[in-house]
Design a protein around this motif. Structure first.
Motif, PDB file in Angstrom:
ATOM      1  N   PHE A   1       7.456   3.091   8.583  1.00 32.38           N
ATOM      2  CA  PHE A   1       6.138   2.151   7.493  1.00 32.38           C
ATOM      3  C   PHE A   1       6.327   2.686   5.898  1.00 32.38           C
ATOM      4  O   PHE A   1       5.128   2.267   5.480  1.00 32.38           O
ATOM      5  CB  PHE A   1       4.942   3.356   7.809  1.00 32.38           C
ATOM      6  N   GLY A   2       7.621   2.244   5.370  1.00 37.62           N
ATOM      7  CA  GLY A   2       7.559   2.147   3.641  1.00 37.62           C
ATOM      8  C   GLY A   2       6.671   1.463   3.153  1.00 37.62           C
ATOM      9  O   GLY A   2       5.812   2.428   1.952  1.00 37.62           O
ATOM     10  N   PRO A   3       6.513  -0.298   3.761  1.00 40.63           N
ATOM     11  CA  PRO A   3       5.536  -0.509   1.922  1.00 40.63           C
ATOM     12  C   PRO A   3       4.323  -0.452   2.474  1.00 40.63           C
ATOM     13  O   PRO A   3       3.219  -0.797   2.060  1.00 40.63           O
ATOM     14  CB  PRO A   3       6.076  -2.044   3.074  1.00 40.63           C
ATOM     15  N   PHE A   4       3.592   0.287   3.662  1.00 43.73           N
ATOM     16  CA  PHE A   4       1.923   0.084   3.734  1.00 43.73           C
ATOM     17  C   PHE A   4       1.919   2.148   3.629  1.00 43.73           C
ATOM     18  O   PHE A   4       0.736   2.403   4.395  1.00 43.73           O
ATOM     19  CB  PHE A   4       2.640   0.432   6.068  1.00 43.73           C
ATOM     20  N   GLN A   5       2.722   2.802   2.853  1.00 41.24           N
ATOM     21  CA  GLN A   5       2.080   3.942   2.740  1.00 41.24           C
ATOM     22  C   GLN A   5       0.872   4.141   2.289  1.00 41.24           C
ATOM     23  O   GLN A   5      -0.062   5.740   2.245  1.00 41.24           O
ATOM     24  CB  GLN A   5       2.815   5.030   2.397  1.00 41.24           C
ATOM     25  N   ASP A   6       0.680   3.358   1.542  1.00 39.69           N
ATOM     26  CA  ASP A   6      -0.700   3.737   0.836  1.00 39.69           C
ATOM     27  C   ASP A   6      -1.779   3.319   1.422  1.00 39.69           C
ATOM     28  O   ASP A   6      -2.760   3.242   1.054  1.00 39.69           O
ATOM     29  CB  ASP A   6      -0.491   2.895  -0.304  1.00 39.69           C
TER      30      ASP A   6
END
Length: 404
Positions: free
Chosen positions: A192-197
């Motif tokens: 979930f790299g692009p969604f960590q924020d």
């Protein structure tokens, strides 16, 4: 032109035969070239190894050289490839290494001579065995091959070899593209790299981005098992043709008709579970084909592409869904029940677009490879029989390639 037909023993300098021995396998170490990874003129990536401590003892019958030819002597019989490996490697049983005499027999030409249909026919004719057909070294040495003048051999080897080099380059490019697609899949939908924020919430598979769901393979794929029709070996012989006939772990035969056309994913149902990790084989197919009843046949749905489905199943250990100790099998029910992380619609659309771009490049390479293979398979028998000269063959290649 009628080339001389000479037995291998007259034109070959070295035969290295490792049959009758079984090496002690290790998980890592020096790669072991086995009969099962010599396919279609290529040596696939080794999956078995021997210890460096055993190398000298194991290889005491002779050390193959770069450019030598390897041929399988049984299970299967007559697969041929040229060694292009510069690092140390070991040879398993059922593989013989052949090296032509200097300035008498060019090794690259020898590869294609052993591929030549009349030579393959003689290999089969000299084979023995009821359950498994195999050829003894003494019989292999008697097999006759066409032997044109050495300079002509070099030209034929260079021409056909240039086609195979491009085919091999495309294969490696596609392997790299597949790895890129898998890396992208893991970054987006496993880590979930692009969604960590963003916000996360609990699910049966752990924490996932808020608004995502856990579905199942049955929700994101269409199963076409009911349309499978197995063919007996006798029926396949009657239906010999150009369309691949797939089994659980690969192409079994070619027939003159097809059941399916398009993009599909085959998941080995039974008889195809890998010993290494206990998971079924996956085969991603584009085109026209027939399939037997030993592989599930799937297509993606609900905004999950078939390519995405492939990455998911390839990237996940599904051995826990395999049942049966004697005949391991993954049933349709168990396959459909595998949990699948299902992102929001916007993510699904963007992810599909990204992997479609990668698989589109793979598609282009495969199309070019198919063209190159057709050219090679057309020219090989004509060059080996002397029915066409190298210059004329080169002109035909340029004409075909220029028309794309």
């Amino acid at each position: 032109m009628n080339w001389k037909l000479l037995p291998l023993q007259d034109v070959v300098e070295t035969f290295i035969d490792y049959r009758g021995k079984t090496p002690k396998k290790t998980e890592t170490g020096i790669p072991l070239i086995t009969a099962k990874i010599i396919k279609n003129g290529t040596i696939l990536d080794p999956t078995e190894y021997i210890s460096p401590d055993d190398y000298d003892e194991w290889m005491r019958r002779g050390i193959p050289q770069y450019g030598d030819i390897v041929i399988t002597t049984e299970a299967p019989l007559g697969e041929v490839a040229q060694l292009k490996i510069k690092d140390r490697f070991a040879l398993a049983q059922r593989v013989i290494t052949i090296r032509g005499k200097i300035n008498i027999l060019d090794n690259t030409f020898l590869k294609y001579a052993l591929w030549f249909e009349p030579v393959q026919g003689e290999l089969s004719g000299r084979a023995s065995g009821t359950t498994v057909q195999g050829i003894k070294s003494s019989e292999l040495k008697k097999v006759k091959i066409p032997v044109p003048p050495y300079p002509v051999q070099r030209k034929i080897g260079d021409l056909l070899g240039s086609l195979d080099e491009k085919i091999e380059l495309n294969r490696h490019m596609n392997e790299t593209l597949e790895q890129m697609a898998m890396t992208l899949y893991k970054h987006w939908l496993v880590d979930f790299g692009p969604f960590q924020d963003g916000e996360f919430e609990e699910s049966e598979l752990g924490m996932i981005p808020k608004g995502w769901e856990v579905k199942s393979i049955g929700y994101v794929s269409e199963n076409y098992n009911s349309k499978r029709i197995p063919l007996s070996s006798v029926k396949r012989q009657e239906m010999k043709g150009k369309y691949p006939y797939y089994g659980a772990a690969g192409i079994v035969d070619h027939v003159d008709s097809f059941l399916f056309s398009g993009k599909y994913l085959l998941v080995g149902e039974d008889g195809s579970v890998k010993k290494e990790d206990g998971t079924p084989y996956l085969q991603y197919i584009e085109g026209d084909f027939w399939v037997n009843n030993h592989a599930h046949i799937l297509q993606g749905k609900n905004e999950v592409s078939t390519e995405w489905l492939k990455l998911f199943l390839k990237g996940r250990d599904i051995s826990q869904y395999v049942t049966g100790a004697v005949q391991p099998k993954i049933s349709k029910t168990n396959l459909n029940s595998i949990p699948f992380i299902y992102p929001k619609e916007a993510v699904r659309l963007v992810f599909n677009e990204k992997i479609d771009d990668i698989f589109g490049k793979i598609r282009i390479n495969k199309k070019e490879t198919s063209t190159l293979e057709l050219i090679r398979n057309y020219l090989l028998p004509r060059l080996l029989s002397g029915d066409i000269e190298v210059q004329a063959a080169e002109e035909q290649i340029q004409e075909v390639l220029s028309h794309g």
